[in-house]
Design a protein around this motif. Structure first.
Motif, PDB file in Angstrom:
ATOM      1  N   LEU A   1       0.843  -1.208   0.000  1.00  0.00           N
ATOM      2  CA  LEU A   1       0.000   0.000   0.000  1.00  0.00           C
ATOM      3  C   LEU A   1       0.876   1.255   0.000  1.00  0.00           C
ATOM      4  O   LEU A   1       0.422   2.338  -0.362  1.00  0.00           O
ATOM      5  CB  LEU A   1      -0.879   0.047   1.254  1.00  0.00           C
ATOM      6  CG  LEU A   1      -2.106  -0.849   1.303  1.00  0.00           C
ATOM      7  CD1 LEU A   1      -2.936  -0.494   2.515  1.00  0.00           C
ATOM      8  CD2 LEU A   1      -2.939  -0.704   0.033  1.00  0.00           C
ATOM      9  N   CYS A   2       2.114   1.104   0.422  1.00  0.00           N
ATOM     10  CA  CYS A   2       3.010   2.261   0.494  1.00  0.00           C
ATOM     11  C   CYS A   2       3.882   2.399  -0.755  1.00  0.00           C
ATOM     12  O   CYS A   2       4.466   3.457  -0.972  1.00  0.00           O
ATOM     13  CB  CYS A   2       3.903   2.172   1.729  1.00  0.00           C
ATOM     14  SG  CYS A   2       2.976   2.060   3.271  1.00  0.00           S
ATOM     15  N   ASP A   3       3.992   1.319  -1.566  1.00  0.00           N
ATOM     16  CA  ASP A   3       4.932   1.445  -2.690  1.00  0.00           C
ATOM     17  C   ASP A   3       4.508   0.797  -4.015  1.00  0.00           C
ATOM     18  O   ASP A   3       5.271   0.805  -4.971  1.00  0.00           O
ATOM     19  CB  ASP A   3       6.316   0.922  -2.276  1.00  0.00           C
ATOM     20  CG  ASP A   3       6.266  -0.505  -1.754  1.00  0.00           C
ATOM     21  OD1 ASP A   3       5.340  -1.254  -2.117  1.00  0.00           O
ATOM     22  OD2 ASP A   3       7.147  -0.869  -0.951  1.00  0.00           O
TER      23      ASP A   3
ATOM     24  N   GLN B   1      -2.257   0.355  -4.827  1.00  0.00           N
ATOM     25  CA  GLN B   1      -2.736   1.639  -4.292  1.00  0.00           C
ATOM     26  C   GLN B   1      -4.024   2.055  -4.998  1.00  0.00           C
ATOM     27  O   GLN B   1      -4.970   2.508  -4.355  1.00  0.00           O
ATOM     28  CB  GLN B   1      -1.664   2.722  -4.464  1.00  0.00           C
ATOM     29  CG  GLN B   1      -0.498   2.530  -3.495  1.00  0.00           C
ATOM     30  CD  GLN B   1       0.643   3.514  -3.744  1.00  0.00           C
ATOM     31  OE1 GLN B   1       0.854   3.961  -4.870  1.00  0.00           O
ATOM     32  NE2 GLN B   1       1.384   3.825  -2.696  1.00  0.00           N
TER      33      GLN B   1
ATOM     34  N   LEU C   1      -4.564   7.025   1.244  1.00  0.00           N
ATOM     35  CA  LEU C   1      -5.172   6.512   0.006  1.00  0.00           C
ATOM     36  C   LEU C   1      -6.701   6.562   0.067  1.00  0.00           C
ATOM     37  O   LEU C   1      -7.362   6.841  -0.925  1.00  0.00           O
ATOM     38  CB  LEU C   1      -4.719   5.071  -0.254  1.00  0.00           C
ATOM     39  CG  LEU C   1      -3.257   4.900  -0.661  1.00  0.00           C
ATOM     40  CD1 LEU C   1      -2.841   3.444  -0.534  1.00  0.00           C
ATOM     41  CD2 LEU C   1      -3.027   5.384  -2.089  1.00  0.00           C
TER      42      LEU C   1
ATOM     43  N   ALA D   1      -7.585   2.408  -3.165  1.00  0.00           N
ATOM     44  CA  ALA D   1      -8.220   3.733  -3.103  1.00  0.00           C
ATOM     45  C   ALA D   1      -9.678   3.664  -3.558  1.00  0.00           C
ATOM     46  O   ALA D   1     -10.511   4.460  -3.133  1.00  0.00           O
ATOM     47  CB  ALA D   1      -7.443   4.723  -3.959  1.00  0.00           C
TER      48      ALA D   1
ATOM     49  N   CYS E   1      -0.282   5.048   5.243  1.00  0.00           N
ATOM     50  CA  CYS E   1      -0.454   4.981   3.782  1.00  0.00           C
ATOM     51  C   CYS E   1      -1.928   4.718   3.465  1.00  0.00           C
ATOM     52  O   CYS E   1      -2.498   5.336   2.557  1.00  0.00           O
ATOM     53  CB  CYS E   1       0.395   3.864   3.180  1.00  0.00           C
ATOM     54  SG  CYS E   1       2.157   4.141   3.373  1.00  0.00           S
ATOM     55  N   ALA E   2      -2.548   3.792   4.205  1.00  0.00           N
ATOM     56  CA  ALA E   2      -3.952   3.441   3.955  1.00  0.00           C
ATOM     57  C   ALA E   2      -4.863   4.642   4.184  1.00  0.00           C
ATOM     58  O   ALA E   2      -5.792   4.890   3.405  1.00  0.00           O
ATOM     59  CB  ALA E   2      -4.364   2.281   4.858  1.00  0.00           C
TER      60      ALA E   2
ATOM     61  N   GLN F   1       1.893   0.953  -7.057  1.00  0.00           N
ATOM     62  CA  GLN F   1       0.833   1.804  -7.620  1.00  0.00           C
ATOM     63  C   GLN F   1      -0.433   1.041  -7.990  1.00  0.00           C
ATOM     64  O   GLN F   1      -1.540   1.562  -7.847  1.00  0.00           O
ATOM     65  CB  GLN F   1       1.365   2.548  -8.838  1.00  0.00           C
ATOM     66  CG  GLN F   1       2.322   3.655  -8.449  1.00  0.00           C
ATOM     67  CD  GLN F   1       2.759   4.504  -9.629  1.00  0.00           C
ATOM     68  OE1 GLN F   1       2.400   4.216 -10.770  1.00  0.00           O
ATOM     69  NE2 GLN F   1       3.532   5.526  -9.348  1.00  0.00           N
TER      70      GLN F   1
END
Ligand SMILES: [Zn+2]
Length: 215
Positions: free
Chosen positions: A153-155, A160, A192, A164, A188-189, A157
């Motif tokens: 979720l942090c890296d 992500q 997003l 989202a 990060c969550a 795409q």
């Protein structure tokens, strides 16, 4: 409270609930919450019977909140039909203890969902470390199952974007084996999904209680 739905390390932090994953042969501290299961990489026909007995014993400890991680892995060297057999054996064992199941799945989503159906398993499955597409995610939700997301979720795409777009779906967060802290993954969550961190924490705690029982 930050809930780490699947991890192999205890964070030792007061505001983090770690659901620590063990194998039946590990020395377990049965005072902290844990999950236990025979991972498809560690199946050994010589010790299988003893491993299953230890597993059944551990499933009866109240801090054991889930069976797992168990599952199917097409990249593993362990014979796939043996993996299936042991996966099914553990699911049947769990019918008596009625725990949610943390799933390790590599290229075997359809097989796992079809076993769930044919073996009439009603306990929820949590596919951990989810990193596949939106269509499959829908299929998992339609089967009454859940996923948890990890450090990608942090890296990543693609993940992500999928994350989202999740609306009103139950999900969990985890750090598995990674060194990224669960708090960073929550951060990060929250970005997003564009919801405040506190709200996200409450939402996941509520989902966790619904699926894994009171904590
Ligand atoms: Zn794991």
């Amino acid at each position: 409270m930050f809930i780490n739905a699947h991890t192999h390390h205890c964070s030792n932090q007061a505001n983090v609930l770690d659901l620590i994953n063990y194998f039946p042969t590990d020395t377990i501290e049965p005072t902290a919450y844990f999950s236990v299961g025979l991972h498809p990489w560690s199946i050994d026909t010589v010790t299988l019977q003893t491993d299953l007995e230890r597993l059944e014993n551990l499933l009866q400890h109240p801090p054991c909140l889930a069976l797992g991680e168990i599952g199917l892995d097409k990249v593993s060297k362990i014979d796939f039909s043996l993996q299936k057999e042991v996966f099914i054996q553990q699911l049947h064992l769990n019918k008596k203890y009625n725990k949610p199941v943390i799933i390790h799945c590599v290229r075997a989503f359809q097989e796992i969902l079809s076993i769930r159906k044919s073996e009439q398993i009603t306990q929820p499955f949590l596919f951990h470390g989810y990193s596949k597409n939106h269509q499959l995610l829908k299929q998992i939700h339609d089967a009454g199952c859940y996923v948890s997301f990890g450090k990608n979720l942090c890296d990543n795409q693609n993940i992500q974007a999928i994350f989202a777009n999740l609306k009103n779906e139950v999900f969990f967060l985890e750090n598995d084996n990674s060194t990224t802290s669960i708090k960073d993954i929550y951060q990060c969550a929250s970005q997003l999904q564009e919801i405040p961190l506190e709200e996200l924490k409450q939402q996941i705690t509520q989902s966790f209680t619904t699926v894994f029982g009171p904590i």
